[in-house]
Design a protein around this motif. Sequence first.
Motif, mmCIF file in Angstrom:
data_model
loop_
_atom_site.group_PDB
_atom_site.id
_atom_site.type_symbol
_atom_site.label_atom_id
_atom_site.label_comp_id
_atom_site.label_asym_id
_atom_site.label_seq_id
_atom_site.Cartn_x
_atom_site.Cartn_y
_atom_site.Cartn_z
ATOM 1 N N GLU A 2 39.308 -38.549 43.913
ATOM 2 C CA GLU A 2 38.249 -38.124 44.836
ATOM 3 C C GLU A 2 38.310 -36.611 45.061
ATOM 4 O O GLU A 2 37.289 -35.946 45.194
ATOM 5 C CB GLU A 2 38.383 -38.865 46.164
ATOM 6 C CG GLU A 2 38.000 -40.335 46.062
ATOM 7 C CD GLU A 2 38.306 -41.110 47.338
ATOM 8 O OE1 GLU A 2 38.736 -40.482 48.325
ATOM 9 O OE2 GLU A 2 38.123 -42.337 47.332
ATOM 10 N N ALA A 3 39.548 -36.109 45.100
ATOM 11 C CA ALA A 3 39.720 -34.675 45.358
ATOM 12 C C ALA A 3 39.224 -33.815 44.203
ATOM 13 O O ALA A 3 38.799 -32.677 44.422
ATOM 14 C CB ALA A 3 41.196 -34.374 45.635
ATOM 15 N N VAL A 4 39.282 -34.347 42.978
ATOM 16 C CA VAL A 4 38.858 -33.541 41.817
ATOM 17 C C VAL A 4 37.444 -33.897 41.359
ATOM 18 O O VAL A 4 37.032 -33.516 40.258
ATOM 19 C CB VAL A 4 39.844 -33.677 40.626
ATOM 20 C CG1 VAL A 4 41.215 -33.178 41.009
ATOM 21 C CG2 VAL A 4 39.893 -35.112 40.121
ATOM 22 N N ALA A 5 36.727 -34.626 42.189
ATOM 23 C CA ALA A 5 35.348 -34.991 41.839
ATOM 24 C C ALA A 5 34.542 -33.717 41.613
ATOM 25 O O ALA A 5 34.645 -32.760 42.393
ATOM 26 C CB ALA A 5 34.728 -35.822 42.958
ATOM 27 N N GLY A 6 33.774 -33.690 40.543
ATOM 28 C CA GLY A 6 32.981 -32.502 40.225
ATOM 29 C C GLY A 6 33.672 -31.596 39.223
ATOM 30 O O GLY A 6 33.088 -30.604 38.780
ATOM 31 N N GLN A 7 34.924 -31.925 38.884
ATOM 32 C CA GLN A 7 35.642 -31.150 37.853
ATOM 33 C C GLN A 7 35.865 -32.073 36.653
ATOM 34 O O GLN A 7 36.857 -32.805 36.625
ATOM 35 C CB GLN A 7 36.981 -30.650 38.402
ATOM 36 C CG GLN A 7 36.830 -29.778 39.648
ATOM 37 C CD GLN A 7 38.177 -29.377 40.213
ATOM 38 O OE1 GLN A 7 38.992 -28.796 39.518
ATOM 39 N NE2 GLN A 7 38.416 -29.709 41.471
ATOM 40 N N PRO A 8 34.946 -32.034 35.708
ATOM 41 C CA PRO A 8 34.931 -33.026 34.618
ATOM 42 C C PRO A 8 36.269 -33.229 33.911
ATOM 43 O O PRO A 8 36.659 -34.373 33.650
ATOM 44 C CB PRO A 8 33.888 -32.460 33.646
ATOM 45 C CG PRO A 8 33.018 -31.592 34.489
ATOM 46 C CD PRO A 8 33.871 -31.047 35.581
ATOM 47 N N GLU A 9 36.986 -32.133 33.630
ATOM 48 C CA GLU A 9 38.253 -32.282 32.890
ATOM 49 C C GLU A 9 39.269 -33.086 33.697
ATOM 50 O O GLU A 9 39.949 -33.977 33.176
ATOM 51 C CB GLU A 9 38.836 -30.903 32.577
ATOM 52 C CG GLU A 9 38.079 -30.187 31.480
ATOM 53 C CD GLU A 9 38.599 -28.775 31.257
ATOM 54 O OE1 GLU A 9 39.642 -28.438 31.827
ATOM 55 O OE2 GLU A 9 37.940 -28.015 30.532
ATOM 56 N N LEU A 10 39.370 -32.763 34.970
ATOM 57 C CA LEU A 10 40.331 -33.459 35.831
ATOM 58 C C LEU A 10 39.857 -34.883 36.146
ATOM 59 O O LEU A 10 40.672 -35.796 36.304
ATOM 60 C CB LEU A 10 40.555 -32.671 37.119
ATOM 61 C CG LEU A 10 41.224 -31.308 36.923
ATOM 62 C CD1 LEU A 10 41.325 -30.557 38.240
ATOM 63 C CD2 LEU A 10 42.608 -31.486 36.325
ATOM 64 N N GLU A 11 38.552 -35.053 36.235
ATOM 65 C CA GLU A 11 38.007 -36.401 36.467
ATOM 66 C C GLU A 11 38.400 -37.332 35.327
ATOM 67 O O GLU A 11 38.727 -38.505 35.548
ATOM 68 C CB GLU A 11 36.480 -36.342 36.561
ATOM 69 C CG GLU A 11 35.980 -36.089 37.981
ATOM 70 C CD GLU A 11 34.457 -36.095 38.046
ATOM 71 O OE1 GLU A 11 33.944 -36.187 39.162
ATOM 72 O OE2 GLU A 11 33.797 -35.998 37.013
ATOM 73 N N THR A 12 38.389 -36.800 34.104
ATOM 74 C CA THR A 12 38.773 -37.601 32.932
ATOM 75 C C THR A 12 40.233 -38.036 33.040
ATOM 76 O O THR A 12 40.583 -39.191 32.782
ATOM 77 C CB THR A 12 38.596 -36.777 31.633
ATOM 78 O OG1 THR A 12 37.290 -36.215 31.642
ATOM 79 C CG2 THR A 12 38.775 -37.633 30.399
#
Lengths: 138, 97
Positions: B82-92
């Motif tokens: 949830e914290a990295v939502a919006g950061q595609p690389e970290l979301e992956t």
Amino acid sequence: MPRILVVDDDPMVCMAIEIYLERHSFQVTIADGGEAGLRALEGVAFDLMIVDIFMPHMRGFESIRIFHERAPSVPLIAMSGYAFANLDSPAPDFLRMALELGATRCLRKPFAPVALLTVINECLEEAQSRFTSVVQLR
Amino acid sequence: MAMNAERTGAALGTGNVLQGSPSAEASQADIFLKDVFLKDVFLKDVFLAQRMAIVGQLTGGVVHDFNNILTVIAGTIEILAEAVAGQPELETVAGLN
């Protein structure tokens, strides 16, 4: 904001649940054991309790029974990570037994946070509808 | 034969087991030895059951602790996701669990 009491002897489990639920707009109180949980129940009115089965200083299902007796109108979610090595053996189903002792729902560890959230929302909705129907009867 | 059996009986603390005719003596000795054998088998079964119960308890305890740790890992991954939502690389990365 619904108030939730989380009782588990594992501090990391308590903390993970606390942080996750607070991010989803719940007010969370954690207790590291049965006694601390019962003390927390004395001072505050909770909307829901999440209680671990089998904790130190509580014999077996005592925790579920006692918490349900202290606050019978508060929905109780029982959780347990206890499992038998041989699933084919006729071992007692602790979670089913917890339901018979007053738990509203059961969660078998490990569970996904989404599953916890779903169960919490179901319990709160059921409690709300029960409360509404009681008010209408009056 | 009778002497051997008598010795066996005496060694096991049953001096009066072997009496009467030779065939009766043999029969009683057989029963006695069978009882001793069955008792031995029974005790071995009991010890094995006790050992297996202990192994089961230990395994259950390890599984319990392991499930607690997995619950914490699943919870913290979700929080971080949830914290990295919006950061595609970290979301992956967060979606790998």
